[in-house]
Design a protein around this motif. Sequence first.
Motif, mmCIF file in Angstrom:
data_model
loop_
_atom_site.group_PDB
_atom_site.id
_atom_site.type_symbol
_atom_site.label_atom_id
_atom_site.label_comp_id
_atom_site.label_asym_id
_atom_site.label_seq_id
_atom_site.Cartn_x
_atom_site.Cartn_y
_atom_site.Cartn_z
ATOM 1 N N LEU A 50 0.805 -1.212 0.000
ATOM 2 C CA LEU A 50 0.000 0.000 0.000
ATOM 3 C C LEU A 50 0.845 1.273 0.000
ATOM 4 N N ASP A 51 0.641 2.078 -1.034
ATOM 5 C CA ASP A 51 1.240 3.415 -1.072
ATOM 6 C C ASP A 51 0.372 4.347 -0.236
ATOM 7 N N ILE A 52 0.940 5.454 0.242
ATOM 8 C CA ILE A 52 0.165 6.405 1.045
ATOM 9 C C ILE A 52 -0.391 7.532 0.197
ATOM 10 N N MET A 53 0.458 8.128 -0.632
ATOM 11 C CA MET A 53 0.032 9.299 -1.402
ATOM 12 C C MET A 53 -0.660 8.868 -2.694
ATOM 13 N N LEU A 54 -1.995 8.810 -2.635
ATOM 14 C CA LEU A 54 -2.817 8.402 -3.764
ATOM 15 C C LEU A 54 -3.714 9.563 -4.179
ATOM 16 N N PRO A 55 -4.207 9.561 -5.407
ATOM 17 C CA PRO A 55 -4.941 10.726 -5.917
ATOM 18 C C PRO A 55 -6.310 10.974 -5.294
ATOM 19 N N ASP A 56 -6.979 9.956 -4.753
ATOM 20 C CA ASP A 56 -8.307 10.186 -4.179
ATOM 21 C C ASP A 56 -8.345 9.787 -2.705
ATOM 22 N N ILE A 57 -8.584 8.534 -2.422
ATOM 23 C CA ILE A 57 -8.531 8.050 -1.047
ATOM 24 C C ILE A 57 -7.082 7.696 -0.729
ATOM 25 N N ASP A 58 -6.478 8.342 0.257
ATOM 26 C CA ASP A 58 -5.061 8.082 0.502
ATOM 27 C C ASP A 58 -4.857 6.764 1.242
ATOM 28 N N GLY A 59 -3.585 6.353 1.320
ATOM 29 C CA GLY A 59 -3.257 5.060 1.900
ATOM 30 C C GLY A 59 -3.612 4.935 3.368
ATOM 31 N N ILE A 60 -3.504 6.008 4.120
ATOM 32 C CA ILE A 60 -3.849 5.962 5.540
ATOM 33 C C ILE A 60 -5.340 5.686 5.712
ATOM 34 N N GLU A 61 -6.166 6.333 4.896
ATOM 35 C CA GLU A 61 -7.606 6.087 4.950
ATOM 36 C C GLU A 61 -7.924 4.634 4.580
ATOM 37 N N LEU A 62 -7.220 4.114 3.575
ATOM 38 C CA LEU A 62 -7.432 2.717 3.186
ATOM 39 C C LEU A 62 -7.008 1.765 4.304
ATOM 40 N N LEU A 63 -5.908 2.089 4.956
ATOM 41 C CA LEU A 63 -5.439 1.277 6.082
ATOM 42 C C LEU A 63 -6.495 1.255 7.183
ATOM 43 N N GLN A 64 -7.014 2.429 7.533
ATOM 44 C CA GLN A 64 -8.033 2.512 8.571
ATOM 45 C C GLN A 64 -9.311 1.776 8.156
ATOM 46 N N TYR A 65 -9.681 1.911 6.893
ATOM 47 C CA TYR A 65 -10.868 1.231 6.383
ATOM 48 C C TYR A 65 -10.712 -0.285 6.507
ATOM 49 N N THR A 66 -9.539 -0.794 6.127
ATOM 50 C CA THR A 66 -9.289 -2.235 6.164
ATOM 51 C C THR A 66 -9.394 -2.779 7.576
ATOM 52 N N ARG A 67 -8.773 -2.097 8.518
ATOM 53 C CA ARG A 67 -8.827 -2.576 9.906
ATOM 54 C C ARG A 67 -10.212 -2.375 10.524
ATOM 55 N N TYR A 68 -10.898 -1.312 10.132
ATOM 56 C CA TYR A 68 -12.258 -1.080 10.637
ATOM 57 C C TYR A 68 -13.184 -2.206 10.196
ATOM 58 N N LYS A 69 -12.955 -2.723 9.000
ATOM 59 C CA LYS A 69 -13.752 -3.821 8.474
ATOM 60 C C LYS A 69 -13.304 -5.177 9.026
#
Length: 226
Positions: A50-69
Amino acid sequence: MELLLVEDNRRISEFVVKGLEESGFAVILAENGVDARRAISEKSWDLILLDIMLPDIDGIELLQYTRYKKINTPILIMSALGEPDDKVKALNLGADDYLAKPFHFNELVARINALLRRSKNVDFAENILHCNDLVLHVDKHMVERGGREIKLTLQEFMLLKLLMENKNKIMSRTQILNTVWGINYNSNTNVVDVYISYLRNKIEIEGSEKLIETIKGRGYLIRTKE
């Protein structure tokens, strides 16, 4: 082994995909956060890069989403953000490893293999560990306290398992680092302290007895009255 690579830089993604496929991995590329979130929610992966700097949803948000799920797939962050605070933040939010760009491809493969080995070994023994009202089911990769299930990431689970296997015994930071993260992990990192804090926040619920103790200058232990 199916890996999900989340990377918007075409030059980097082509290099990584080609190298990993030559190393025997199956790799699916998501070039933005929206596609990555869909891929994470719709399919089980052996590992996520997972990269962090992405054009829409950044990597930190994706990380949090994954663990929240409650998705405990190992996540290796690959980012140009290489400051200690960036690494601590990602690890504290549930990342299993962090590799700063630029990196050597051989190191990337070594870290992937280490994470995959550890994820396989979690279900190694069919037994149950107890510490007062805290119960760890090794075979089910499940933790309960007072009958309430507690969701842990792979690294949190392995850290707690190590402490519970050595109840009332002080485990040094070096011992923990070598066992949970691997002997070649950066010994100057504070990842052990970060994950101890993260684990405490999950298992030491309000009104319950504190189990994990810090032994100043020596390490950590989990104490039981049993």
